[in-house]
Design an enzyme around this catalytic site. Structure first.
Site, short mmCIF file in Angstrom:
data_model
loop_
_atom_site.label_atom_id
_atom_site.label_comp_id
_atom_site.label_asym_id
_atom_site.label_seq_id
_atom_site.Cartn_x
_atom_site.Cartn_y
_atom_site.Cartn_z
N LYS A 61 0.81 -1.24 0.07
CA LYS A 61 -0.19 0.03 -0.11
C LYS A 61 0.80 1.17 0.11
O LYS A 61 2.13 1.25 0.39
CB LYS A 61 -0.91 0.24 1.36
CG LYS A 61 -0.24 -0.09 2.36
CD LYS A 61 0.24 1.45 3.18
CE LYS A 61 0.99 1.22 4.53
NZ LYS A 61 1.50 2.44 4.93
N ASP A 70 -2.82 -1.59 9.92
CA ASP A 70 -2.89 -1.98 8.27
C ASP A 70 -3.23 -3.24 7.97
O ASP A 70 -3.69 -3.31 6.68
CB ASP A 70 -1.56 -1.63 8.06
CG ASP A 70 -1.21 -0.23 8.39
OD1 ASP A 70 -1.90 0.70 8.52
OD2 ASP A 70 0.24 0.03 7.86
#
Length: 297
Positions: free
Chosen positions: A10, A137
């Site tokens: 990401k 996350d």
């Protein structure tokens, strides 16, 4: 019998950080974008829990039960009254300790792979809850695409994206500890009145329309100052990428990887070559976004 799951890296196109909470975490407005750099996590039955790893920087990956993939297998097994008797192999391509959620991708990948291997068919909302127990996350690694993370980043609202964005990631030598970067953020912000984090409407609109130049104007990372104060050399990497034609550059998450938004794939390749030639990073990788979340292969 084995199951392989591919999970993406990401980039945080916005990371707005609030003041430290009593529990030590920070409230965030964290706009995640999954990018097409992947780790592959393969699980197979074994006599006991075992983790192995291959690929770039594999030597930096912990192979004990502190590994998020191992913790994911243990958590899912405990939820269903099973023994986590699996061999987890991580084929790593996401930079290690680079602010790109490689460990989180491995956790989400192992959770999904073990769920399939054991035939559990755990509902998606329960998988997301387990991801949140593993780390802030990890839920996004399961979801992929684009999402706004609130709370400590684990409460996700999926976002529309109107086109592809092209990135260059400059990989630094060595990693940066996420807790150390947050601690530095707290030191630098001591005594300041920190506003509650909010997503940028202009940034969300740029994602929705697929406008790379508009996105470049709105990229932000409240942890960048802290990361640069711990690793001043990253400023040289940012300057080199911008000089090579990047639309914008920023530290990815807590760093030390730096991310550069490019006009198109050709520009991305040219920026990557220039960054490598500059000597300000160990290597540079190109990738497009958005990318799908963790997926059984």
């Amino acid at each position: 019998m084995s199951v392989t799951v591919r999970a993406p890296a990401k980039v945080n196109v916005q990371l707005a950080v609030g003041a430290a909470r009593p529990d030590g975490f920070h409230d965030l407005a964290n706009v995640f974008l999954a990018v097409a750099l992947y780790d592959e996590v393969t699980v197979a039955p074994a006599a006991e829990l075992k983790v192995t790893c291959s690929g770039p920087d594999a030597g930096q990956v912990p192979l004990d039960r502190t590994n998020l993939a191992a913790r994911a297998a243990e958590l899912l097994a405990a939820r269903h009254g099973l023994e986590p008797a699996v061999h987890i192999h991580i084929d790593k391509d996401i930079p290690v300790a680079g602010g790109m959620a490689g460990g989180s991708a491995d956790g989400a990948g192992a959770l999904l792979a073990c769920d399939a291997l054991w035939g559990l068919a755990t509902p998606r909302e329960e998988l997301l809850s387990l991801c949140a127990e593993l780390g802030s996350d990890v839920p996004f690694s399961l979801v992929g695409g684009a999402a706004l993370g609130t709370g400590r980043g684990e409460q996700l609202t999926e976002l529309p994206v109107g086109g592809d964005f092209h990135w260059v990631f400059a990989v630094a030598d060595g990693g940066l500890s996420t807790p150390a970067v947050y601690a530095q953020f707290d030191r630098l912000a001591a005594g300041a009145d920190i506003p509650a984090p909010q997503p940028s409407p202009a940034l969300l609109d740029a994602l929705r329309t697929g406008d790379a130049r508009a996105l470049a104007e709105t990229l932000s990372n409240d942890l960048q100052h802290a990361a640069l104060s711990l690793r001043p050399a990253l400023s040289e990497t940012l300057s080199a990428g911008l000089a090579a034609g990047a639309l914008a550059g920023l530290v990815s998450g807590s760093g030390p990887t730096t991310a550069f938004l490019a006009e198109d794939p050709t520009a991305a390749e040219a920026i990557a070559r220039a960054l490598i030639s500059s000597g300000t990073c160990r290597t540079a990788r190109t990738a497009s976004s958005p990318a799908a979340g963790a997926t059984v292969r």
